[in-house]
Scaffold this active site. Sequence first.
Site, PDB file in Angstrom:
ATOM      1  N   ARG A  80       0.836  -1.197   0.000  1.00  0.00           N
ATOM      2  CA  ARG A  80       0.000   0.000   0.000  1.00  0.00           C
ATOM      3  C   ARG A  80       0.876   1.253   0.000  1.00  0.00           C
ATOM      4  O   ARG A  80       1.993   1.239   0.495  1.00  0.00           O
ATOM      5  CB  ARG A  80      -0.916   0.021   1.220  1.00  0.00           C
ATOM      6  CG  ARG A  80      -2.135  -0.874   1.070  1.00  0.00           C
ATOM      7  CD  ARG A  80      -3.060  -0.797   2.277  1.00  0.00           C
ATOM      8  NE  ARG A  80      -2.438  -1.385   3.446  1.00  0.00           N
ATOM      9  CZ  ARG A  80      -1.867  -0.718   4.418  1.00  0.00           C
ATOM     10  NH1 ARG A  80      -1.860   0.601   4.404  1.00  0.00           N
ATOM     11  NH2 ARG A  80      -1.327  -1.343   5.436  1.00  0.00           N
ATOM     12  N   TYR A 209      -1.721  -3.474  -6.920  1.00  0.00           N
ATOM     13  CA  TYR A 209      -1.444  -4.294  -5.750  1.00  0.00           C
ATOM     14  C   TYR A 209      -2.491  -4.192  -4.636  1.00  0.00           C
ATOM     15  O   TYR A 209      -2.866  -3.082  -4.235  1.00  0.00           O
ATOM     16  CB  TYR A 209      -0.066  -3.915  -5.154  1.00  0.00           C
ATOM     17  CG  TYR A 209       0.367  -4.955  -4.165  1.00  0.00           C
ATOM     18  CD1 TYR A 209       0.903  -6.168  -4.591  1.00  0.00           C
ATOM     19  CD2 TYR A 209       0.152  -4.777  -2.809  1.00  0.00           C
ATOM     20  CE1 TYR A 209       1.235  -7.149  -3.689  1.00  0.00           C
ATOM     21  CE2 TYR A 209       0.488  -5.750  -1.901  1.00  0.00           C
ATOM     22  CZ  TYR A 209       1.033  -6.936  -2.354  1.00  0.00           C
ATOM     23  OH  TYR A 209       1.353  -7.916  -1.458  1.00  0.00           O
ATOM     24  N   LYS A 218      -9.624  -2.455   1.771  1.00  0.00           N
ATOM     25  CA  LYS A 218      -9.331  -1.316   2.653  1.00  0.00           C
ATOM     26  C   LYS A 218     -10.107  -0.061   2.234  1.00  0.00           C
ATOM     27  O   LYS A 218     -10.581   0.688   3.079  1.00  0.00           O
ATOM     28  CB  LYS A 218      -7.837  -1.013   2.650  1.00  0.00           C
ATOM     29  CG  LYS A 218      -6.949  -2.200   2.940  1.00  0.00           C
ATOM     30  CD  LYS A 218      -7.152  -2.761   4.319  1.00  0.00           C
ATOM     31  CE  LYS A 218      -6.078  -3.806   4.605  1.00  0.00           C
ATOM     32  NZ  LYS A 218      -6.245  -4.465   5.897  1.00  0.00           N
ATOM     33  N   HIS A 238     -10.615  -2.497  11.677  1.00  0.00           N
ATOM     34  CA  HIS A 238      -9.526  -3.334  11.151  1.00  0.00           C
ATOM     35  C   HIS A 238      -9.292  -4.492  12.123  1.00  0.00           C
ATOM     36  O   HIS A 238      -8.272  -4.554  12.803  1.00  0.00           O
ATOM     37  CB  HIS A 238      -8.269  -2.460  11.014  1.00  0.00           C
ATOM     38  CG  HIS A 238      -7.168  -3.089  10.237  1.00  0.00           C
ATOM     39  ND1 HIS A 238      -5.840  -2.745  10.411  1.00  0.00           N
ATOM     40  CD2 HIS A 238      -7.178  -4.034   9.264  1.00  0.00           C
ATOM     41  CE1 HIS A 238      -5.090  -3.443   9.587  1.00  0.00           C
ATOM     42  NE2 HIS A 238      -5.866  -4.242   8.885  1.00  0.00           N
ATOM     43  N   SER A 260      -1.439  -3.976   9.995  1.00  0.00           N
ATOM     44  CA  SER A 260      -1.179  -4.951   8.927  1.00  0.00           C
ATOM     45  C   SER A 260       0.103  -5.726   9.211  1.00  0.00           C
ATOM     46  O   SER A 260       1.090  -5.163   9.688  1.00  0.00           O
ATOM     47  CB  SER A 260      -1.012  -4.214   7.601  1.00  0.00           C
ATOM     48  OG  SER A 260      -2.197  -3.525   7.292  1.00  0.00           O
ATOM     49  N   CYS A 262       0.784  -8.052  11.398  1.00  0.00           N
ATOM     50  CA  CYS A 262       1.121  -8.312  12.806  1.00  0.00           C
ATOM     51  C   CYS A 262       0.466  -9.606  13.295  1.00  0.00           C
ATOM     52  O   CYS A 262       0.301  -9.814  14.487  1.00  0.00           O
ATOM     53  CB  CYS A 262       0.690  -7.153  13.693  1.00  0.00           C
ATOM     54  SG  CYS A 262       1.733  -5.697  13.531  1.00  0.00           S
TER      55      CYS A 262
HETATM   56  O1  SAT Z   1      -3.722  -3.367   2.289  1.00  0.00           O
HETATM   57  S1  SAT Z   1      -3.576  -4.755   1.871  1.00  0.00           S
HETATM   58  O2  SAT Z   1      -4.868  -5.270   1.505  1.00  0.00           O
HETATM   59  O3  SAT Z   1      -2.660  -4.819   0.716  1.00  0.00           O
HETATM   60  C1  SAT Z   1      -2.935  -5.704   3.113  1.00  0.00           C
HETATM   61  C2  SAT Z   1      -2.760  -5.002   4.404  1.00  0.00           C
HETATM   62  O4  SAT Z   1      -2.084  -3.974   4.470  1.00  0.00           O
HETATM   63  O5  SAT Z   1      -3.308  -5.474   5.416  1.00  0.00           O
HETATM   64 MN    MN Z   2      -5.215  -5.557   7.219  1.00  0.00          MN
END
Ligand code: SAT
Ligand code: MN
Length: 592
Positions: A80, A209, A218, A238, A260, A262
Amino acid sequence: MATAPQSFLPLSKISRSVAEWVASIQTLTQPEAVHWCEGSDAEYTSLIGELTATGELQKLNSESFPNCFLARSHPSDVARVEHLTFVCTTQREDAGPNNHWMAPAEAHARMRELFTGCMKGRTLYVIPYCMGPLDSPYSRCGVEITDSAYVAINMALMTRIGRPALERIVRDGDKFVKGLHSVGELDPNRRFIMHFPEELAIESFGSGYGGNALLGKKCHALRIASYQARTEGWLAEHMLIVGLQSPRGETHYIAAAFPSACGKTNLAMLIPPESMPGWKVFTVGDDIAWLHPGPDGRLYAINPEAGYFGVVPGTNPDTNRNAYDMIRRDTLFTNVALTAGNDPWWEGLDSGIPAIDWQGRPYDPKNGPAAHPNSRFTVSAKRNPGYSPEADGPRGVPISAIVFGGRRRGVAPLVYEARDWAHGVLVGASVASETTAAAVGESGVLRRDPMAMKPFCGYNFADYWSHWLETGKKLKAPPRVYHVNWFRRDAQGKFLWPGFGDNLRVLAWMLERCAGRGGMVETAIGQLPRPQDLDLRGLDLPKAALEELLSVDHDLWRKEALDMRTYLDAYGTRIPAALQSELSKLEARLAE
Ligand code: SAT
Ligand code: MN
C-alpha cells in the site's frame, strides 16, 4: 427479494444506475471491450486461462499445488502507498490530521486527467460485489470497475461478486459504492488512491497491488465504510473475528485489531497447543469487522469479506497449520519465490529450496529475501478448515471482548484489561506499533496507530473516538476491552512470548474474565493477570520472562502517557472531553 426474471436478464440490464455509471466510465476511459462479471466458477476459470496465456499468471506445480497460480507485481508496486492515499472531504478538518487530504474538485480533476482514455486497447471489467453475507442487513454493496483481470479474480475470491450482488444493489435502492480503478502505466509518479466518502466513491490509479487495487477491501470496507458507519451508527474496524469454544463447551467471539502484517490471520486461525485439550477455534474473519449494536444491547460483528489476502512468509505447519494446508490448492500467490520443481517458496518454510526469486530472477541471497516480505496469498475463506459456520449468518456473532495490539519491543505488557469502555477507547487510541512491509516505507519504526486504523479511518480520528464513546453508550452489555503485545523482547532482542497457538492462553484468561471468574491484579494502566491466572501448563517459559511480560514500568508509562498527550494535541479541540479525562486519570494513577 431477487425476482426470478432478473436471473435471465443480462447483467447490464439489472440496475439502471449501475449501467449508467458504467456507460459514463466507458466514455471516459475508452476500453476496447466491457466484461460484466457474473461471478461463476466458469468465468473464474476462463479469466485464469486468459491471464495464464498472457503470462500474467504462472501455473504452479499441479500435483503439489493444484489450481494454484503465481502473479508477480511490478517491483515498485508491492504494498500500500499511504503517502499517495487521500481522503477528499469538502472540509479539510473532516479528514483530520490522520489523513492526507485533497479538495474533492481538485482530486476529481486530477483523476479525470489520468483516467481519460486510460483503458484504450484494454478490457473494462465491471465487478458488482457485496461486502458481507448477501442476506445480511449489515452488508453493503459496491461496484468496482477495473482494467485488471488479476483484480477481478482476486475480488472473486475475496468478496461475493456478480449477479447476486447486483440484485442486492437493486434491493438496496441502487445505493452502492462506486470504485474506479486502472493500473495505468504502473508509474509510481502517476499513482493515487482517492476516497470521496461524502459521495461513496473511490478512484484508484497506477497500482495493481492489494489494498491499492482490490477496492472492496481497505478502500471500501474500512475507509468509506468507517465514514458511512458513523452516520448510520455502527463501526467499521480493522479487526479479525474469532470464535473460541472452551472445554466447558461455551463459545465466545473476540474481535481483535492489529496493524497490517502483525499476525491477524494467524490469530484468527489459531491452533490450540496440545497442552490445552478441548479448545476449538473458529474463524469468522481475519482482517475486517463491521460491528453493530444489536437488539439485545450486545455488539454484533460480521466479516464483510469472503476470503483472505494474507502474508505468506512465516506460514508453516508450526506457525499456522490450517493456513499452510489451506493454501495448498485453489490459491493465488503474489510475489513469492519458486523452487526448481515449480512449487511456491517463501522464507519460514522448512522444506524446499528457492530457485527463482519473487522478481523472476535466479535466486541469489545477495538480492535479499527470495519471497517479498509482503508477498501474499489470496484464497476463499471456504478453504479454511476452521471456517465458522456462523460466518455466513446474516445476524453476525456477539462479541464478548475487543482486543487491541501492536508490535512493540517494550513498554506494553503481554496483556491488560481496560477498566471500562471509555478507558478501552483510550487504550485503543493509544495503540503504537512498529511499521511492517505491508506499506511502502521504512519497516520497524514505532508510530501511533490508533485502533490499528491509522491508514484506514476515512475521517477525523477525533470524531472517530467520539463515535466510539457514543457507541459504547448504546450497549447494555459492552464487550470488555484488552490490549496485548505478543512482540515484547528481552534486552538481547529475543521475543519473550512464543506467540501463535500459545496466544490462546491469553485469550482464555480474557474469557474467564468475561465469565466473571478470572483473577487479576489492579495496576495503574488496567488489570493484569497474575502468573497464576494464566493457564501455562505445558509451556516452558522461564519465570523471569513471565515476570517481565507482566510488568508495568511506571517511568516508561509516564513517558508513554506524555507522548500520548502530545499526539492527541494534534487533534485540537475536536478531541472528546471524555478521552482527555481518561488520559488525565491514567496520568494521575501513574503519579501515585
Ligand atoms: O492493504 S492490503 O490489503 O494490501 C494488506 C494489508 O495492508 O493489510
Ligand atoms: Mn489488514
